[in-house]
Design an enzyme around this catalytic site. Structure first.
Site, PDB file in Angstrom:
ATOM      1  N   ASP A 179       0.821  -1.210   0.000  1.00 18.89           N
ATOM      2  CA  ASP A 179       0.000   0.000   0.000  1.00 18.89           C
ATOM      3  C   ASP A 179       0.855   1.260   0.000  1.00 18.89           C
ATOM      4  OD1 ASP A 179      -2.503  -1.352   0.095  1.00 18.89           O
ATOM      5  OD2 ASP A 179      -2.194  -1.726   2.223  1.00 18.89           O
ATOM      6  N   TYR A 232       7.192  -9.795   7.182  1.00 16.52           N
ATOM      7  CA  TYR A 232       7.031  -8.347   7.313  1.00 16.52           C
ATOM      8  C   TYR A 232       7.583  -7.906   8.663  1.00 16.52           C
ATOM      9  CZ  TYR A 232       3.727  -7.869   3.370  1.00 16.52           C
ATOM     10  OH  TYR A 232       3.139  -7.849   2.131  1.00 16.52           O
TER      11      TYR A 232
END
Length: 252
Positions: free
Chosen positions: A54, A112
């Site tokens: 994003d 992540y």
């Protein structure tokens, strides 16, 4: 004949509207695509990223498939792209792969990290670290994050309503201080994640660890769908999130 190349790409997502090409905005996909076409005097290119990061999200290990009619030497492709790309995008590795390779298929695990601090840091860290503005119980934060380990329906942790399957598996979540002790790093591993899922997981854990009126049980109930607590549906800022690496089942 088309030729396929696997790129490992790192980028600072601060000034981009995410990976995916979108009309009227600057995306990482768009910049790499235009750089290739301009550098190699081509009219067309097929480019696919493993993860649709994003706006504002960073990566050290985005996997990209580049498909072109050109038969190129991988290290020369890497060199020419890096010479022409802006400084906030770097091709870390490049190799030729079979036409069967697709970066979104056969994923074993994605890793992540989410970086945050409890105090203001030196300015250059401001693009990559979220400074949490309230008091935070680190031990309670660790316990809150561990609630997400396992297979759950993350429907409550997706920003938009969707008909897609929202069951996902989180293999591991860890919380550790940085080597310098100035900030903390949350590491989350799993084969696949929904849009905003990690940032909402982290946001909910922040809320539980910083408020006296919400508990671990509230978080468990939200995750199980047995209760709805809007106060837990907080999306942590994008700047702290980074895609570190992607592992594949066949190791391609």
């Amino acid at each position: 004949m088309e030729h396929s190349y696997k790129l490992i790409v790192a980028y600072d997502g601060t000034d981009y509207h995410g990976w995916q090409r979108q009309k009227g905005v600057r995306s990482v996909d768009f910049v790499i695509r235009e750089t290739f076409l301009r550098s190699f005097y081509q009219q067309d290119l097929l480019l696919v990223g493993a993860s649709r990061t994003d706006a504002g999200v960073h990566t050290r290990g985005q996997v990209v498939r580049l498909r072109t009619q050109l038969d190129l030497i991988p290290f020369k492709l890497q060199y020419i792209l890096n010479r022409s790309l802006p400084g906030d995008i770097v091709v870390m590795d490049c190799k030729k792969v079979s036409s069967r390779f697709h970066p979104q298929h056969g994923v074993l695990q994605k890793t992540y990290t989410y970086t945050f601090s409890l105090k203001k840091l030196f300015p250059m860290m401001g693009r990559y670290c979220y400074v949490f503005p309230h008091q935070l119980d680190i031990k309670l934060l660790q316990k809150a994050l561990e609630v997400f380990i396992g297979t759950h329906d993350f429907r409550s942790f997706v920003k938009e309503e969707s008909d897609r399957n929202t069951v996902r598996t989180v293999d591991a979540v860890t919380l550790e201080p940085s080597a310098c002790g100035q900030f903390f790093i949350i590491t989350i591993k799993g084969p696949a994640f929904l849009r905003y899922m990690i940032r909402r997981m982290v946001g909910a854990a922040f809320v539980v660890a910083s408020r006296l009126d919400l508990t671990i049980d509230d978080l468990r109930n939200q995750l199980s769908g047995s209760a709805h607590c809007p106060k837990l549906l907080i999306t942590a800022p994008a700047k702290g999130l980074c895609l570190e690496s992607i592992e594949y089942i066949k190791g391609e």
